[in-house]
Write a protein that holds these residues in place. Structure first.
Motif, mmCIF file in Angstrom:
data_model
loop_
_atom_site.group_PDB
_atom_site.id
_atom_site.type_symbol
_atom_site.label_atom_id
_atom_site.label_comp_id
_atom_site.label_asym_id
_atom_site.label_seq_id
_atom_site.Cartn_x
_atom_site.Cartn_y
_atom_site.Cartn_z
ATOM 1 N N SER A 203 13.158 6.865 4.223
ATOM 2 C CA SER A 203 11.847 6.524 4.772
ATOM 3 C C SER A 203 11.849 5.054 5.175
ATOM 4 C CB SER A 203 10.732 6.782 3.748
ATOM 5 O OG SER A 203 9.468 6.448 4.297
ATOM 6 N N ALA B 253 5.854 13.608 3.825
ATOM 7 C CA ALA B 253 5.137 12.922 2.751
ATOM 8 C C ALA B 253 5.993 12.695 1.509
ATOM 9 C CB ALA B 253 3.885 13.727 2.376
ATOM 10 N N GLN C 160 8.582 9.902 1.711
ATOM 11 C CA GLN C 160 7.841 8.640 1.702
ATOM 12 C C GLN C 160 7.326 8.339 0.304
ATOM 13 O OE1 GLN C 160 4.803 9.205 4.664
ATOM 14 N NE2 GLN C 160 6.272 9.406 6.338
ATOM 15 N N LEU C 161 6.826 9.368 -0.381
ATOM 16 C CA LEU C 161 6.304 9.179 -1.734
ATOM 17 C C LEU C 161 7.415 8.753 -2.689
ATOM 18 C CD1 LEU C 161 3.801 11.621 -3.443
ATOM 19 C CD2 LEU C 161 5.593 10.488 -4.744
ATOM 20 N N GLN D 119 0.671 5.971 -4.880
ATOM 21 C CA GLN D 119 1.563 6.466 -3.848
ATOM 22 C C GLN D 119 1.124 7.840 -3.319
ATOM 23 O OE1 GLN D 119 4.179 5.182 -2.183
ATOM 24 N NE2 GLN D 119 3.636 3.233 -3.141
ATOM 25 N N ASN E 243 0.167 8.291 0.681
ATOM 26 C CA ASN E 243 0.933 9.187 1.551
ATOM 27 C C ASN E 243 0.168 10.452 1.919
ATOM 28 O OD1 ASN E 243 3.805 8.043 1.895
ATOM 29 N ND2 ASN E 243 3.384 7.731 -0.289
#
Length: 431
Positions: free
Chosen positions: A81, A379, A382-383, A409, A413
C-alpha cells in the motif's frame, strides 16, 4: 499418420496429458500424445511452483532426474500500500528434505522432461499439431482430425488447457465467462544464483515463494508473485479477466509498474528479462468444471478447471498430475471391460472423488466467491500496512494503546467493525 488406431489419443502434453500417456504406455498400450506447440511446454505458462506429492507417487524421487529449479524453503505474503508494505514470513527446513514439499519450475524444461518419460515408456509424441475437430461415429468420439489427417482411438483424453476446444467440441464444456478466469503474465528475470539466495535469505539451492496483494493489482481481484529459480526469478501478476476488462488496464503496463514498486524493485535490481509469457488461468474451481467424461472422451487438468487459488496458496500442477493418473486408470479398466461409453468411463469421476482432487476442491468450493470481496485487495492491505506502521512509529505524540490504533485504522480505511468481523469469520471458515 494414416488411419492407424491407437488405444488412446491424448491432446496436450502438459502435466495431465503426459502423466496419462506415461502410465498408459507403461502398461503396453499404443498411445499418441499430441502437442500443438513446437515442443512440450513451449506454449505453457504458470507462476512457477509445483507441489511434489502427486508426481512423487507416480515417479518416486522424480526430482533426482527432473529439471526442477529450487525446493521452496520460505513462504512470504506481502501486503502493498503506497510507501508501506507488511510481510508474513514462514520458513520450514523440513520442506527441503526428501520427499520435498514443493519445487519452483520452468515449464518449458519440465514439461519436455515429463513428455520424454511418456516417450520412453512407449508413447508416440507428435508436436506442432493443431487438433481441428473430433471424429464422432454414432454419438461416440472415435478420434481426432488435424488438418487432413484423421487419427482413430478407443478414447481421447482432452488435456488441452483452460480453453479446451476438445471438451467444447465434445459438448462437455461451454466457453468460460471472464469472471471465471484470470489473465496471468510472467517475466523470467536473470540473476546470479548467489544474488538470489542473498536477496531472498535462503541457503544453498533452497528457494522462496513470495505472493503480493494490494497496490500491485490497483485494487482488482488478483495478486503478484515472485518465485526463485536457480539463476532466474519468475515475476508476474494474475488478475481476474473481468476486472481487467472493466478497468481497461493493460496488464503489460501493470507488470512494469509492479517491477518498479519500491518494495519489489530491490529484489530484481540488475536483472535481465529473458522470457515473457501470458496465459489464462481457471479460477472458479468446481463451479466451472465441465462434464468430465462422454462416450469415448475424458477431460483432465486445466481443461477440467482443476486449479485452486486461495490467495496464499495457488495449486494446479498436482491436480493435473492426479487427474492424468485417474484418466489412465479409467482407460485401463474400460479396456478390460471393452466399454468406452460414458458409463464405461464413469470410473474417472469416482477415482477423482476418492482422491485429494475433489476433496480439496470441494473443501474450498466457496473460496472463489469469497475472493470477489474487493476489500481483500483494497481496504485490508491498507489497514494492515497502516496499522503496523503506526505500531512501530515513535514520534513524540501521546501514546495510543493497540486497540485504539486498530480502531483508528479501521475507521481511516472505511471498514466497519461489522465488516471486519464478518470477513474474518467467513475467511477463516472458507479459506
Amino acid at each position: 499418420m494414416g488411419e492407424e488406431k491407437f488405444a488412446a489419443i491424448v491432446v496436450g502434453a502438459g502435466p495431465a496429458g503426459s502423466t496419462a500417456a506415461y502410465l498408459l504406455a507403461k502398461e503396453g498400450l499404443d498411445v499418441l500424445l499430441i502437442e500443438k506447440g513446437a515442443a512440450p511446454g513451449s506454449k505453457n505458462m504458470f507462476g512457477g511452483r509445483m507441489y511434489s506429492h502427486a508426481l512423487h507417487k507416480i515417479i518416486p524421487g522424480f526430482w533426482e532426474e527432473a529439471p526442477v529449479e529450487r525446493p521452496v524453503a520460505r513462504e512470504i505474503i506481502t501486503f502493498l500500500s503506497g510507501d508501506r508494505s507488511v510481510s508474513m514470513n514462514c520458513q520450514d527446513l523440513n520442506w527441503v528434505k526428501p520427499p520435498y514439499h514443493s519445487f519452483t519450475l520452468l515449464r518449458a524444461e519440465f514439461d519436455a522432461w515429463l513428455a520424454s518419460k511418456a516417450e520412453e515408456a512407449g508413447a508416440m509424441l507428435a508436436c506442432g499439431i493443431l487438433v481441428d475437430d473430433l471424429l464422432v461415429e454414432n454419438g461416440k468420439v472415435v478420434g481426432i482430425r488435424a488438418g487432413e489427417d484423421e487419427m482413430f482411438a478407443d478414447v481421447v483424453i482432452a488435456a488441452d488447457g483452460v480453453n479446451s476446444i476438445i471438451a467444447q467440441k465434445a459438448g462437455l464444456a461451454r466457453m468460460f465467462s471472464p469472471h471465471q478466469v484470470a489473465t496471468g503474465v510472467k517475466q523470467v528475470i536473470k540473476l546470479s544464483a548467489e544474488e538470489i539466495s542473498r536477496r531472498f535469505q535462503v541457503e544453498g539451492e533452497n528457494g522462496a515463494a513470495q505472493l503480493f496483494v494490494g497496490d500491485c493489482t490497483r485494487g482488482m481481484r488478483g495478486g503478484g508473485f515472485l518465485y526463485t529459480n536457480k539463476s532466474t526469478v519468475s515475476l508476474g501478476l494474475v488478475i481476474t479477466a473481468s476486472e481487467l476488462q472493466k478497468a481497461r488496464y493493460k496488464i503489460s503496463e501493470l507488470v512494469e509498474d509492479f517491477k518498479q514498486n519500491p518494495h519489489v524493485s530491490p529484489l530484481i535490481e540488475g536483472g535481465e528479462v529473458v522470457e515473457y509469457s501470458a496465459h489464462l488461468v481457471p479460477e472458479a474451481g468446481l463451479n466451472m468444471m465441465p462434464q468430465l467424461c462422454g462416450d469415448g472422451i475424458l477431460v483432465a487438468g486445466d481443461a477440467a478447471g482443476f486449479v485452486l487459488n486461495l490467495g496464499y496458496i495457488v495449486r494446479g500442477m498436482d491436480f493435473a498430475v492426479a487427474s492424468g493418473e485417474a484418466a489412465a486408470k479409467t482407460v485401463l479398466q474400460a479396456r478390460k471391460n471393452s466399454n468406452f461409453s460414458r458409463q464405461g468411463l464413469g470410473l474417472y469421476e469416482q477415482l477423482l472423488k476418492q482422491s485429494f482432487v475433489f476433496r480439496d476442491l470441494e473443501a474450498y468450493r466457496k473460496a472463489p466467491g469469497f475472493m470477489e470481496n474487493r476489500r481483500m485487495f483494497t481496504a485490508y492491505p491498507q489497514l494492515a500496512t497502516g496499522l503496523l506502521s503506526e505500531v512501530f512509529t515513535v514520534d513524540g505524540t501521546p501514546p495510543v494503546h493497540l486497540l485504539g490504533k486498530i480502531l483508528s485504522q479501521v475507521r481511516e480505511n472505511g471498514v466497519s467493525l461489522a465488516q471486519l468481523a464478518g470477513d474474518s469469520w467467513k475467511g477463516a471458515r472458507i479459506l
